[in-house]
Design a protein around this motif. Structure first.
Motif, PDB file in Angstrom:
ATOM      1  N   THR A  64       0.906  -1.318   0.111  1.00  8.24           N
ATOM      2  CA  THR A  64       0.025   0.411  -0.063  1.00  8.24           C
ATOM      3  C   THR A  64       0.887   1.438   0.144  1.00  8.24           C
ATOM      4  OG1 THR A  64      -2.066  -0.872   1.045  1.00  8.24           O
ATOM      5  CG2 THR A  64      -2.131   1.209   1.023  1.00  8.24           C
ATOM      6  N   ASP A  65       1.822   1.066   0.814  1.00  3.69           N
ATOM      7  CA  ASP A  65       2.597   2.441   0.866  1.00  3.69           C
ATOM      8  C   ASP A  65       3.244   2.484  -0.654  1.00  3.69           C
ATOM      9  OD1 ASP A  65       1.585   2.544   3.808  1.00  3.69           O
ATOM     10  OD2 ASP A  65       3.813   2.248   4.361  1.00  3.69           O
ATOM     11  N   ARG A  66       4.384   1.647  -0.733  1.00  6.03           N
ATOM     12  CA  ARG A  66       4.418   2.452  -2.384  1.00  6.03           C
ATOM     13  C   ARG A  66       4.306   2.028  -3.697  1.00  6.03           C
ATOM     14  NH1 ARG A  66       5.536  -4.511  -3.810  1.00  6.03           N
ATOM     15  NH2 ARG A  66       3.270  -5.001  -4.715  1.00  6.03           N
ATOM     16  N   GLY A  67       2.760   2.109  -3.873  1.00  2.75           N
ATOM     17  CA  GLY A  67       0.849   2.173  -4.346  1.00  2.75           C
ATOM     18  C   GLY A  67       1.286   3.708  -4.207  1.00  2.75           C
ATOM     19  N   THR A  68       0.771   4.637  -2.777  1.00  3.33           N
ATOM     20  CA  THR A  68       0.437   5.577  -3.116  1.00  3.33           C
ATOM     21  C   THR A  68       1.135   6.698  -3.129  1.00  3.33           C
ATOM     22  OG1 THR A  68      -0.636   4.610  -0.876  1.00  3.33           O
ATOM     23  CG2 THR A  68      -0.124   7.226  -0.986  1.00  3.33           C
ATOM     24  N   VAL A  69       2.687   5.954  -3.275  1.00  2.00           N
ATOM     25  CA  VAL A  69       4.081   6.802  -3.184  1.00  2.00           C
ATOM     26  C   VAL A  69       4.209   6.989  -4.789  1.00  2.00           C
ATOM     27  CG1 VAL A  69       6.754   7.265  -3.643  1.00  2.00           C
ATOM     28  CG2 VAL A  69       5.634   6.708  -1.230  1.00  2.00           C
ATOM     29  N   MET A  70       3.953   6.041  -5.341  1.00  4.10           N
ATOM     30  CA  MET A  70       3.816   5.856  -6.773  1.00  4.10           C
ATOM     31  C   MET A  70       2.752   6.709  -7.774  1.00  4.10           C
ATOM     32  SD  MET A  70       2.000   4.008 -10.106  1.00  4.10           S
ATOM     33  CE  MET A  70       1.424   2.499  -9.320  1.00  4.10           C
ATOM     34  N   HIS A  71       1.435   6.822  -7.028  1.00  2.00           N
ATOM     35  CA  HIS A  71       0.188   7.295  -7.142  1.00  2.00           C
ATOM     36  C   HIS A  71       0.552   8.883  -7.643  1.00  2.00           C
ATOM     37  CE1 HIS A  71      -1.990   3.147  -7.556  1.00  2.00           C
ATOM     38  NE2 HIS A  71      -2.975   4.304  -8.344  1.00  2.00           N
ATOM     39  N   ARG A  72       1.018   8.907  -6.494  1.00  2.00           N
ATOM     40  CA  ARG A  72       1.087  10.463  -6.273  1.00  2.00           C
ATOM     41  C   ARG A  72       2.869  10.861  -7.305  1.00  2.00           C
ATOM     42  NH1 ARG A  72      -1.305  15.528  -5.454  1.00  2.00           N
ATOM     43  NH2 ARG A  72       0.769  17.002  -4.432  1.00  2.00           N
ATOM     44  N   LEU A  73       3.255  10.470  -7.617  1.00  2.00           N
ATOM     45  CA  LEU A  73       4.387  10.426  -8.608  1.00  2.00           C
ATOM     46  C   LEU A  73       3.693  10.855 -10.147  1.00  2.00           C
ATOM     47  CD1 LEU A  73       7.418   9.274  -7.417  1.00  2.00           C
ATOM     48  CD2 LEU A  73       7.294  11.191  -7.434  1.00  2.00           C
ATOM     49  N   CYS A  74       2.883  10.019 -10.018  1.00  2.00           N
ATOM     50  CA  CYS A  74       2.047   9.132 -11.426  1.00  2.00           C
ATOM     51  C   CYS A  74       1.055  10.973 -11.234  1.00  2.00           C
ATOM     52  CB  CYS A  74       1.053   8.692 -11.523  1.00  2.00           C
ATOM     53  SG  CYS A  74       2.211   6.892 -11.752  1.00  2.00           S
ATOM     54  N   GLU A  75       0.454  11.463 -10.278  1.00  2.00           N
ATOM     55  CA  GLU A  75      -0.288  12.553 -10.220  1.00  2.00           C
ATOM     56  C   GLU A  75       0.408  13.839 -10.483  1.00  2.00           C
ATOM     57  OE1 GLU A  75      -3.455  14.760  -7.300  1.00  2.00           O
ATOM     58  OE2 GLU A  75      -2.024  13.184  -6.707  1.00  2.00           O
ATOM     59  N   LEU A  76       1.410  14.118  -9.844  1.00  2.00           N
ATOM     60  CA  LEU A  76       2.281  15.266 -10.089  1.00  2.00           C
ATOM     61  C   LEU A  76       3.247  15.141 -11.150  1.00  2.00           C
ATOM     62  CD1 LEU A  76       4.504  15.113  -6.854  1.00  2.00           C
ATOM     63  CD2 LEU A  76       2.040  16.690  -6.905  1.00  2.00           C
ATOM     64  N   TYR A  77       3.605  13.831 -12.082  1.00  2.00           N
ATOM     65  CA  TYR A  77       4.050  14.649 -13.263  1.00  2.00           C
ATOM     66  C   TYR A  77       2.577  14.538 -14.277  1.00  2.00           C
ATOM     67  CZ  TYR A  77       6.414  12.805 -17.983  1.00  2.00           C
ATOM     68  OH  TYR A  77       7.065  12.303 -18.725  1.00  2.00           O
ATOM     69  N   LEU A  78       1.818  14.483 -14.333  1.00  2.00           N
ATOM     70  CA  LEU A  78       0.987  14.627 -14.944  1.00  2.00           C
ATOM     71  C   LEU A  78       0.255  15.964 -14.827  1.00  2.00           C
ATOM     72  CD1 LEU A  78      -0.537  11.196 -15.471  1.00  2.00           C
ATOM     73  CD2 LEU A  78       0.537  12.294 -16.882  1.00  2.00           C
ATOM     74  N   ASN A  79       0.895  16.405 -13.634  1.00  2.00           N
ATOM     75  CA  ASN A  79      -0.564  17.761 -13.401  1.00  2.00           C
ATOM     76  C   ASN A  79       0.530  18.717 -14.605  1.00  2.00           C
ATOM     77  OD1 ASN A  79      -2.187  17.572 -11.639  1.00  2.00           O
ATOM     78  ND2 ASN A  79      -1.304  17.295 -10.121  1.00  2.00           N
ATOM     79  N   LEU A  80       1.886  18.224 -14.504  1.00  2.00           N
ATOM     80  CA  LEU A  80       3.061  19.556 -15.425  1.00  2.00           C
ATOM     81  C   LEU A  80       2.540  19.595 -16.383  1.00  2.00           C
ATOM     82  CD1 LEU A  80       6.625  18.324 -13.711  1.00  2.00           C
ATOM     83  CD2 LEU A  80       4.639  20.331 -13.354  1.00  2.00           C
ATOM     84  N   PRO A  81       2.861  20.527 -17.732  1.00  2.00           N
ATOM     85  CA  PRO A  81       2.137  20.876 -18.768  1.00  2.00           C
ATOM     86  C   PRO A  81       2.830  20.235 -20.023  1.00  2.00           C
ATOM     87  CG  PRO A  81       2.988  22.903 -18.029  1.00  2.00           C
ATOM     88  CD  PRO A  81       3.286  21.193 -16.856  1.00  2.00           C
ATOM     89  N   ALA A  82       2.788  19.344 -20.500  1.00  2.00           N
ATOM     90  CA  ALA A  82       3.122  18.160 -21.795  1.00  2.00           C
ATOM     91  C   ALA A  82       4.018  19.118 -22.238  1.00  2.00           C
ATOM     92  CB  ALA A  82       1.405  17.528 -22.427  1.00  2.00           C
ATOM     93  N   SER A  83       3.768  19.966 -23.041  1.00  2.00           N
ATOM     94  CA  SER A  83       5.043  21.141 -23.668  1.00  2.00           C
ATOM     95  C   SER A  83       6.257  21.009 -23.253  1.00  2.00           C
ATOM     96  CB  SER A  83       4.566  22.249 -23.957  1.00  2.00           C
ATOM     97  OG  SER A  83       3.907  22.839 -22.403  1.00  2.00           O
ATOM     98  N   LEU A  84       6.667  20.289 -22.089  1.00  2.00           N
ATOM     99  CA  LEU A  84       7.790  20.796 -20.901  1.00  2.00           C
ATOM    100  C   LEU A  84       8.455  19.611 -21.757  1.00  2.00           C
ATOM    101  CD1 LEU A  84       7.176  20.848 -17.561  1.00  2.00           C
ATOM    102  CD2 LEU A  84       8.641  22.324 -19.120  1.00  2.00           C
ATOM    103  N   SER A  85       9.922  18.782 -22.257  1.00  2.00           N
ATOM    104  CA  SER A  85      10.233  18.398 -22.547  1.00  2.00           C
ATOM    105  C   SER A  85      10.314  16.548 -21.512  1.00  2.00           C
ATOM    106  CB  SER A  85      11.782  18.003 -22.645  1.00  2.00           C
ATOM    107  OG  SER A  85      12.551  18.305 -21.915  1.00  2.00           O
ATOM    108  N   ASP A  86      10.362  15.436 -21.844  1.00  2.00           N
ATOM    109  CA  ASP A  86      10.438  14.378 -21.105  1.00  2.00           C
ATOM    110  C   ASP A  86      11.451  14.237 -20.134  1.00  2.00           C
ATOM    111  OD1 ASP A  86       8.265  13.089 -22.553  1.00  2.00           O
ATOM    112  OD2 ASP A  86       9.631  11.426 -22.908  1.00  2.00           O
TER     113      ASP A  86
END
Length: 251
Positions: A64-86
């Motif tokens: 559960t803990d590792r999954g929560t960290v992974m989900h939060r990182l996905c959320e933060l990444y996808l909140n950023l503009p897609a126009s940025l380079s990877d």
């Protein structure tokens, strides 16, 4: 009319209490509670007995803990503009994560493993399938079929020009598709709630599973017809849940 949502635990199950200015609209079980209560636990119970309940509980907490960290990182990444380079998008995500309260509350192992599972999506180019994010970590509910509620990971316009729910999962090792039936029930229920709450028709559901043994996440795709079939199956399980636990009315 603005709605307020309160998570409550009743009789050992998670419910969502939905209210507006007129009072409580309803108290609905979470989709995961419905699926957990109506699943076949024979294999799980045998595994817990075999390794011991204390160890099983620790394994569950770690997951559960590792999954929560992974989900939060996905959320933060996808909140950023897609126009940025990877590269810039990843660096900005990691910079934000260092000060993020949701991530900082976990121990280093959860952060390291959760970060690795998130990075699998980066390295594999999984996020390139998402053209435009519509909603993330979105609470949904419906009174349909007695009512249910939950929080979906991601609703996006995909590069395939479909509107899809993307559900991020973690695992210790790759999963055979026959073991992800409950995931399919879950996202199909969310698709119905998206329509009922947002008026958005979901054309596909994507279940992405990042595991600790491979850098390549598994991608499972559901068509609209498959989603419909799985919602009918979920509806049967929801009815079974309500037979065991009649609807709750809280004044």
């Amino acid at each position: 009319m603005a709605e307020t949502i309160k998570r409550v635990v009743l009789n050992g199950f998670r419910y969502y209490q939905v209210s507006d200015s007129t009072g409580i609209i309803g108290t609905y079980p979470s989709v995961t509670s419905v699926l957990g209560e109506t699943s076949d636990k024979t294999g799980l119970d045998a595994w817990r007995d075999r390794i011991g309940h204390e160890k099983a509980n620790q394994i569950g907490k770690d997951a559960t803990d590792r999954g929560t960290v992974m989900h939060r990182l996905c959320e933060l990444y996808l909140n950023l503009p897609a126009s940025l380079s990877d590269k810039d998008r990843l660096e900005e995500t990691l910079s934000i994560a260092r000060l993020d309260d949701e991530i900082e509350r976990f121990d280093n192992r959860a952060k390291i493993v959760g970060g690795m599972l998130f990075y699998n999506y980066i390295k594999s180019g999984s996020f390139n399938e998402i053209k435009r994010v519509i909603a993330q970590e979105k609470f949904l509910w419906t009174s349909r079929d007695g009512g249910f509620a939950g929080t979906l990971d991601n609703l996006s316009e995909l590069i395939s020009n479909e509107t899809g729910i993307v559900d991020f999962k973690t695992a210790r090792k790759p999963k055979d598709e026959k073991w992800i039936e409950d995931y399919k029930h879950q996202v199909s229920a969310y698709a119905v709630a998206v329509w009922d709450r947002l008026g958005i028709k979901v054309n596909t559901c994507r279940i992405w599973i990042s595991n600790e043994q491979s850098i390549s996440p598994q991608h499972f795709r559901m068509s609209s017809s498959e989603m419909r079939d799985y919602y009918y199956k979920f509806r049967e399980r929801l009815a079974k849940f309500y037979e065991l636990h009649p609807p709750i009315t809280i004044q």
